[in-house]
Design an enzyme around this catalytic site. Structure first.
Site: not given
Ligand code: ADP
Length: 189
Positions: A16, A91, A130, A136, A147
């Site tokens: 994404k 989400r 990654r 990360r 996740r």
């Molecule tokens: P990935 O898609 O690899 O899980 P992201 O960078 O999108 O990585 O998100 C990393 C973390 O940030 C998530 O696991 C969550 O803890 C938090 N997060 C990001 N966006 C949201 C969201 N819209 N709602 C709740 N938590 C979020």
């Protein structure tokens, strides 16, 4: 004319972020990644960062109220009025409803939701890879599995939410970055 108010939906590791960045450059609109904004808040040790840190480290979702506030602040900035690529938000159903509400107020409704798909085995491999290069803190196997589970329970159901609105397009996320980008272009026409 291609849609410019877009949401990319998909599991962790599906690409994404990479595709959102490409699209943002192509369409000259901001990429809005709640994950990036929250990581930045954690690094700055801001109030939002303090609230988000634990959940992020465990691969749990950050509370809706916090994420909705972060997204609202970003979406109401001037540069988002020409369009935006949402990446990682919404989400949950609650976030999706809040997004509809804020875009309704702004008079700039979402135009398309592109759901990028791939098999879970491929995704876990990519995320572990990654982890070696990007470091990360949430890219370890236990957190990755969590996740994925959270994604299936909370986020995947949003596909039907957008499908009911006629906005959903499915795109196969396997193959090269260019191949996926071409499929996304096709889905935006
Ligand atoms: P990935 O898609 O690899 O899980 P992201 O960078 O999108 O990585 O998100 C990393 C973390 O940030 C998530 O696991 C969550 O803890 C938090 N997060 C990001 N966006 C949201 C969201 N819209 N709602 C709740 N938590 C979020």
């Amino acid at each position: 004319m291609s849609a410019r108010r877009l949401l990319l939906l998909g599991p962790p590791g599906v690409g994404k972020g990479t595709q959102a960045l490409r699209l943002a450059r192509e369409l000259s609109v901001p990429q809005i990644s709640t994950g990036d904004m929250l990581r930045d808040a954690v690094a700055r040790k801001s109030e939002v960062g303090k609230c988000a840190k634990n959940a992020m480290e465990q691969g749990e979702l950050v509370a809706d109220a916090i994420v909705i506030r972060v997204a609202r602040e970003r979406l109401t900035q001037d540069d988002a009025c020409a369009g935006f690529i949402l990446d990682g938000f919404p989400r949950t159903h609650e976030q999706a409803r809040a997004l509809d509400e804020m875009l309704g107020e702004l008079g700039t409704p979402l135009e398309r939701c592109v759901a990028i798909t791939a098999e879970e085995g491929v995704l876990v491999e990519r995320l572990l890879e990654r982890a070696k290069t990007e470091g990360r803190s949430d890219d370890n196997e236990a957190t990755i599995r969590n996740r994925m589970q959270v994604y299936h329970e909370e986020t995947a159901p949003l596909a039907s939410y957008y499908s009911e609105q006629g906005l959903l397009r499915d795109v196969d996320g396997t193959g090269s970055i260019e191949e996926v980008a071409d499929r996304i272009q096709g889905a935006l026409q």
